[in-house]
Design an enzyme around this catalytic site. Structure first.
Site, mmCIF file in Angstrom:
data_model
loop_
_atom_site.group_PDB
_atom_site.id
_atom_site.type_symbol
_atom_site.label_atom_id
_atom_site.label_comp_id
_atom_site.label_asym_id
_atom_site.label_seq_id
_atom_site.Cartn_x
_atom_site.Cartn_y
_atom_site.Cartn_z
ATOM 1 N N LYS A 62 0.798 -1.348 0.139
ATOM 2 C CA LYS A 62 -0.170 0.216 -0.044
ATOM 3 C C LYS A 62 0.981 1.304 -0.168
ATOM 4 O O LYS A 62 1.660 1.351 0.886
ATOM 5 C CB LYS A 62 -0.810 0.034 1.288
ATOM 6 C CG LYS A 62 -2.123 1.159 1.029
ATOM 7 C CD LYS A 62 -2.633 1.628 2.321
ATOM 8 C CE LYS A 62 -1.740 2.647 3.041
ATOM 9 N NZ LYS A 62 -1.873 4.041 2.365
ATOM 10 N N GLU A 138 9.448 0.141 11.236
ATOM 11 C CA GLU A 138 10.418 1.253 10.892
ATOM 12 C C GLU A 138 9.767 2.651 11.049
ATOM 13 O O GLU A 138 9.169 3.028 10.202
ATOM 14 C CB GLU A 138 11.186 1.128 9.683
ATOM 15 C CG GLU A 138 12.570 1.720 9.510
ATOM 16 C CD GLU A 138 12.439 3.244 8.975
ATOM 17 O OE1 GLU A 138 12.347 4.032 10.002
ATOM 18 O OE2 GLU A 138 12.410 3.548 7.796
ATOM 19 N N CYS A 172 13.204 10.062 8.471
ATOM 20 C CA CYS A 172 13.030 9.546 9.905
ATOM 21 C C CYS A 172 14.226 9.582 10.394
ATOM 22 O O CYS A 172 14.368 9.610 11.899
ATOM 23 C CB CYS A 172 12.617 8.024 9.583
ATOM 24 S SG CYS A 172 13.461 6.881 8.747
ATOM 25 N N GLU A 269 9.423 14.802 16.818
ATOM 26 C CA GLU A 269 9.855 14.555 15.302
ATOM 27 C C GLU A 269 9.203 15.511 14.523
ATOM 28 O O GLU A 269 7.861 15.732 14.409
ATOM 29 C CB GLU A 269 9.628 13.158 14.924
ATOM 30 C CG GLU A 269 10.098 12.934 13.715
ATOM 31 C CD GLU A 269 10.047 11.477 12.982
ATOM 32 O OE1 GLU A 269 10.867 11.063 12.251
ATOM 33 O OE2 GLU A 269 8.938 10.898 13.235
#
Length: 357
Positions: A62, A138, A172, A269
């Site tokens: 996806k 992850e 990331c 983040e």
């Protein structure tokens, strides 16, 4: 790389007590559901689908709703190359519908997800509530970049700059917490400010542009909100701090100094072009502060001292440590996190374990 692994996956003949012949088989796990993010759509497609196919699985992948096209195009190339129908399958859609459907499906045997930590929790919950399919994750990061007192400041400034501003900061493992030893702190801050001001922002299809727009309005507004919180909490805004231009989702390369560990800009983040610079005195202090986060994806160390490099690389609770470099990737090098940056490893020989039983 993974095509090379396809004929080298095998089990063992195991000696056992008694008149028995024992062998282990490494078999495909079955249908692998894979959910990839928008920040590196073609790269993430490759990281996910390569090991799954090499191990003999079928895949339902996806794509992110912001970046659906590259995976469809790549799947078309797989078809032209002769891969059987139904082996690679691409589903476009939103997380709460297509993503949740894949994570909850009783006929999906394994799930791999790359994305935010909060969404990763939902994916893991849906997998456990369905058929208890194994999940590799992850997830997010708040990676420290440690500039030691013996560092070449000019080189460290350039390396940390690219480590945090690469891909508009939408990475990331971005160096979003830059820890600098007090002896070189002031020099580093001024040079980091100058480098950020020098960074060219604009249409990424034009030559000489280093930084393009953020992916969409949601990300654009989130980054500006966190920048405002940094100013309000007392961090020293050295460069940037606002949108770039009057149209599009462009943000000025932003640098904060005198950042404290309890500030939002230091904890959340950001996923944008924002560098936060912290001051530290010694290794014990920077180890403790680097590890005092829920994340554990990556870290960078800039030093000429081998003992310092070894001490820090073992003490930091992260999946990857780069020494005097950053964002070095290769198909053979495993990548993944610890703590709330996820579990399992992608790439290299380690990723094969995710797709075999």
């Amino acid at each position: 790389y993974y095509a090379g692994w396809a004929d080298k996956i095998h089990g063992l003949t195991v000696p056992a007590d008694g008149p028995y012949h024992v062998q282990t088989l490494h078999e495909p796990i079955g249908v692998a559901g894979q959910i990839i993010p928008w920040n590196f759509p073609m790269l993430m497609f490759s990281w996910k689908i390569g090991p799954a196919l090499a191990c003999g699985n079928t895949v339902v992948i996806k794509t992110a709703e912001q970046t659906p096209l590259s995976a469809v195009y790549a799947a078309k190339l797989f078809h032209e190359a002769g891969l059987p129908d139904g082996v690679p399958n691409v589903v476009s859609g939103f997380g709460p519908t297509a993503g949740a459907g894949l994570a909850s499906h009783m006929d999906v045997d394994k799930l791999a997800f790359t994305g935010s930590t909060d969404t990763g929790k939902i994916v893991l919950e849906l997998a456990s509530k369905s058929n208890l399919k194994p999940v590799t994750l992850e997830l997010g990061g708040k990676s420290p970049f440690i500039v030691c007192e013996d560092a070449d400041v000019d080189q460290a400034v350039e390396l940390s700059h690219s480590a945090v501003f690469f891909n508009q900061g939408q990475c990331c493992c971005a160096d979003s917490r830059t820890f600098v030893h007090e002896r070189v702190y002031n020099e580093f801050v001024e040079k980091a400010k100058a480098r950020a001001i020098q960074r060219t922002v604009g249409d990424p299809f034009r030559e000489g542009i280093e930084q393009g727009p953020q992916v969409d309005s949601d990300q654009f507004e989130k980054i500006l909100r966190i920048i405002r919180s940094g100013v309000e909490s007392g961090a020293n805004l050295k460069a940037g701090g606002d949108r770039f231009g009057t149209t599009g989702y462009y943000i000025q390369p932003t640098v904060f100094s005198d950042v404290q560990d309890d500030m939002l800009v230091a904890k959340e983040e950001i996923f944008g072009p924002v560098q936060s610079i912290f001051k530290f005195k010694d290794l014990d202090e920077v180890i403790q502060r680097s590890n005092s986060t829920r994340y554990g994806l990556a870290a960078g160390i800039f030093t000429h001292n081998l003992d310092t490099a070894n001490t820090l690389s073992r003490a930091l609770k992260v999946g990857t440590v780069w020494i005097n470099c950053y964002d070095v990737f290769d198909a053979a090098i495993p990548f993944g996190g610890s703590k709330m940056s996820g579990n399992g490893r992608e790439k290299g020989i380690y990723s094969l374990r995710n797709y075999l039983q």
